[in-house]
Write a protein that holds these residues in place. Structure first.
Motif, PDB file in Angstrom:
ATOM      1  N   ARG A  70       0.847  -1.200   0.000  1.00 58.70           N
ATOM      2  CA  ARG A  70       0.000   0.000   0.000  1.00 58.70           C
ATOM      3  C   ARG A  70       0.883   1.251   0.000  1.00 58.70           C
ATOM      4  N   LYS A  71       0.637   2.130  -0.957  1.00 64.80           N
ATOM      5  CA  LYS A  71       1.404   3.372  -1.083  1.00 64.80           C
ATOM      6  C   LYS A  71       0.658   4.515  -0.409  1.00 64.80           C
ATOM      7  N   VAL A  72       1.407   5.338   0.313  1.00 65.42           N
ATOM      8  CA  VAL A  72       0.845   6.477   1.033  1.00 65.42           C
ATOM      9  C   VAL A  72       1.465   7.756   0.487  1.00 65.42           C
ATOM     10  N   ALA A  73       0.640   8.802   0.351  1.00 69.16           N
ATOM     11  CA  ALA A  73       1.132  10.101  -0.111  1.00 69.16           C
ATOM     12  C   ALA A  73       0.398  11.195   0.656  1.00 69.16           C
ATOM     13  N   VAL A  74       1.025  12.358   0.684  1.00 65.81           N
ATOM     14  CA  VAL A  74       0.411  13.505   1.351  1.00 65.81           C
ATOM     15  C   VAL A  74       0.021  14.540   0.298  1.00 65.81           C
ATOM     16  N   GLY A  75      -1.157  15.111   0.481  1.00 69.01           N
ATOM     17  CA  GLY A  75      -1.626  16.177  -0.391  1.00 69.01           C
ATOM     18  C   GLY A  75      -1.749  17.455   0.417  1.00 69.01           C
ATOM     19  N   ILE A  76      -0.774  18.339   0.257  1.00 70.82           N
ATOM     20  CA  ILE A  76      -0.802  19.618   0.953  1.00 70.82           C
ATOM     21  C   ILE A  76      -0.548  20.727  -0.061  1.00 70.82           C
ATOM     22  N   GLY A  77      -0.812  21.941   0.323  1.00 74.98           N
ATOM     23  CA  GLY A  77      -0.657  23.070  -0.581  1.00 74.98           C
ATOM     24  C   GLY A  77       0.782  23.300  -1.005  1.00 74.98           C
ATOM     25  N   LYS A  78       0.921  23.943  -2.159  1.00 73.92           N
ATOM     26  CA  LYS A  78       2.259  24.137  -2.733  1.00 73.92           C
ATOM     27  C   LYS A  78       3.164  25.003  -1.879  1.00 73.92           C
ATOM     28  N   THR A  79       2.600  25.898  -1.086  1.00 73.38           N
ATOM     29  CA  THR A  79       3.454  26.763  -0.250  1.00 73.38           C
ATOM     30  C   THR A  79       4.098  25.994   0.902  1.00 73.38           C
ATOM     31  N   ASN A  80       3.790  24.717   1.006  1.00 74.90           N
ATOM     32  CA  ASN A  80       4.417  23.871   2.022  1.00 74.90           C
ATOM     33  C   ASN A  80       5.639  23.133   1.484  1.00 74.90           C
ATOM     34  N   TYR A  81       6.055  23.453   0.248  1.00 77.17           N
ATOM     35  CA  TYR A  81       7.191  22.778  -0.366  1.00 77.17           C
ATOM     36  C   TYR A  81       8.287  23.767  -0.731  1.00 77.17           C
ATOM     37  N   ALA A  82       9.512  23.351  -0.515  1.00 69.54           N
ATOM     38  CA  ALA A  82      10.658  24.147  -0.955  1.00 69.54           C
ATOM     39  C   ALA A  82      10.712  24.126  -2.477  1.00 69.54           C
ATOM     40  N   CYS A  83      11.007  25.271  -3.057  1.00 70.33           N
ATOM     41  CA  CYS A  83      11.136  25.398  -4.508  1.00 70.33           C
ATOM     42  C   CYS A  83      12.625  25.303  -4.855  1.00 70.33           C
ATOM     43  N   ARG A  84      12.993  24.304  -5.598  1.00 73.02           N
ATOM     44  CA  ARG A  84      14.400  24.135  -5.973  1.00 73.02           C
ATOM     45  C   ARG A  84      14.909  25.325  -6.777  1.00 73.02           C
ATOM     46  N   PHE A  85      14.076  25.845  -7.670  1.00 70.56           N
ATOM     47  CA  PHE A  85      14.511  26.975  -8.497  1.00 70.56           C
ATOM     48  C   PHE A  85      14.795  28.193  -7.622  1.00 70.56           C
ATOM     49  N   LYS A  86      13.864  28.532  -6.736  1.00 73.12           N
ATOM     50  CA  LYS A  86      14.061  29.700  -5.878  1.00 73.12           C
ATOM     51  C   LYS A  86      15.256  29.510  -4.947  1.00 73.12           C
ATOM     52  N   ALA A  87      15.406  28.304  -4.423  1.00 75.82           N
ATOM     53  CA  ALA A  87      16.474  28.054  -3.452  1.00 75.82           C
ATOM     54  C   ALA A  87      17.851  27.926  -4.105  1.00 75.82           C
ATOM     55  N   GLU A  88      17.903  27.386  -5.308  1.00 70.99           N
ATOM     56  CA  GLU A  88      19.191  27.076  -5.914  1.00 70.99           C
ATOM     57  C   GLU A  88      19.591  27.996  -7.062  1.00 70.99           C
ATOM     58  N   ALA A  89      18.620  28.528  -7.774  1.00 73.18           N
ATOM     59  CA  ALA A  89      18.951  29.252  -9.007  1.00 73.18           C
ATOM     60  C   ALA A  89      18.738  30.768  -8.915  1.00 73.18           C
ATOM     61  N   THR A  90      18.372  31.254  -7.739  1.00 71.90           N
ATOM     62  CA  THR A  90      18.177  32.696  -7.609  1.00 71.90           C
ATOM     63  C   THR A  90      19.115  33.255  -6.537  1.00 71.90           C
ATOM     64  N   GLN A  91      19.480  34.477  -6.699  1.00 69.34           N
ATOM     65  CA  GLN A  91      20.339  35.142  -5.728  1.00 69.34           C
ATOM     66  C   GLN A  91      19.632  35.229  -4.372  1.00 69.34           C
ATOM     67  N   ALA A  92      18.337  35.559  -4.385  1.00 69.75           N
ATOM     68  CA  ALA A  92      17.584  35.681  -3.125  1.00 69.75           C
ATOM     69  C   ALA A  92      17.573  34.362  -2.364  1.00 69.75           C
ATOM     70  N   GLY A  93      17.370  33.257  -3.083  1.00 70.63           N
ATOM     71  CA  GLY A  93      17.356  31.954  -2.429  1.00 70.63           C
ATOM     72  C   GLY A  93      18.712  31.579  -1.876  1.00 70.63           C
ATOM     73  N   ASN A  94      19.746  31.806  -2.646  1.00 73.59           N
ATOM     74  CA  ASN A  94      21.105  31.520  -2.178  1.00 73.59           C
ATOM     75  C   ASN A  94      21.445  32.355  -0.947  1.00 73.59           C
ATOM     76  N   GLU A  95      21.063  33.625  -0.983  1.00 75.34           N
ATOM     77  CA  GLU A  95      21.333  34.535   0.149  1.00 75.34           C
ATOM     78  C   GLU A  95      20.542  34.096   1.380  1.00 75.34           C
ATOM     79  N   THR A  96      19.302  33.717   1.180  1.00 72.85           N
ATOM     80  CA  THR A  96      18.465  33.262   2.296  1.00 72.85           C
ATOM     81  C   THR A  96      19.070  32.043   2.969  1.00 72.85           C
ATOM     82  N   LEU A  97      19.493  31.081   2.189  1.00 71.49           N
ATOM     83  CA  LEU A  97      20.086  29.871   2.770  1.00 71.49           C
ATOM     84  C   LEU A  97      21.422  30.171   3.433  1.00 71.49           C
ATOM     85  N   ARG A  98      22.184  31.092   2.862  1.00 75.33           N
ATOM     86  CA  ARG A  98      23.467  31.459   3.466  1.00 75.33           C
ATOM     87  C   ARG A  98      23.261  32.110   4.834  1.00 75.33           C
TER      88      ARG A  98
END
Length: 191
Positions: free
Chosen positions: A89-117
């Motif tokens: 039996r496979k289980v999955a969660v369905g939650i809103g998109k704002t509950n997920y990290a965005c790889r593009f924002k976190a890795e490919a933008t200056q703001a995301g890189n600065e935030t993580l730093r």
């Protein structure tokens, strides 16, 4: 019941008559194709009463909760235990998109890189997460910092260069294959 699959797999299992009655009502409801409204007090074992029956019958199931605490209990404790009994039996969660990290924002933008730093705890979580689900974060994180790296309405979806690695779209795809989906009332009503 006292000799059932849960009792066989759970050390110290304590049979509760209200849980057994509820499970029987859930079973009858599913088998008869009729709705059931069931109320049970704290400590009854409601999660097992409905989830175990649905998994045992092999029925595709949506479990909708009113709060994230119950969702996380189901996802982190109850359903993984039941998957030991029904491993297919496979289980999955369905939650809103704002509950997920965005790889593009976190890795490919200056703001995301600065935030993580500037937020080493957030950066550590981001580096280690397999799901990108921000509910997994166990440390206090500034809301603005989190907003800088989560999926939002500006998401370009399939046009994003990191779409195929996206936590949110990976989770959405998992919903199609899941036997049990855990979600919240708002998303259930929207979809």
């Amino acid at each position: 019941g006292p000799g059932g699959l849960i009792a066989q797999h759970k050390t110290g299992y304590e049979m509760r008559k209200p849980q057994l009655y509820m499970a029987r009502m859930v079973q009858r409801s599913i088998e008869m194709g009729q709705p059931a409204v069931i109320e049970a007090g704290t400590g009854t074992g409601k999660s097992f009463a409905y989830a175990a029956v649905a998994m045992a019958l092999g029925k595709r199931t949506i479990i909708s909760t009113s709060n994230k605490a119950l969702q996380m209990q189901l996802l982190d404790k109850d359903l993984p235990f039941l998957q030991q009994i029904w491993p297919d039996r496979k289980v999955a969660v369905g939650i809103g998109k704002t509950n997920y990290a965005c790889r593009f924002k976190a890795e490919a933008t200056q703001a995301g890189n600065e935030t993580l730093r500037k937020n080493p705890d957030l950066a550590e979580w981001y580096a280690e997460t397999a799901t990108g689900n921000t509910e997994e974060i166990t440390v206090a994180v500034d809301g603005r910092a989190l907003a800088a790296i989560v999926v939002d309405d500006e998401c370009t979806g399939k046009h994003c260069p990191l779409y195929y690695a996206c936590h949110y779209y990976t989770a959405r795809a998992a919903l199609k294959e899941a036997d049990v989906i855990v979600t919240n009332h708002a998303l259930l009503c929207l979809n």
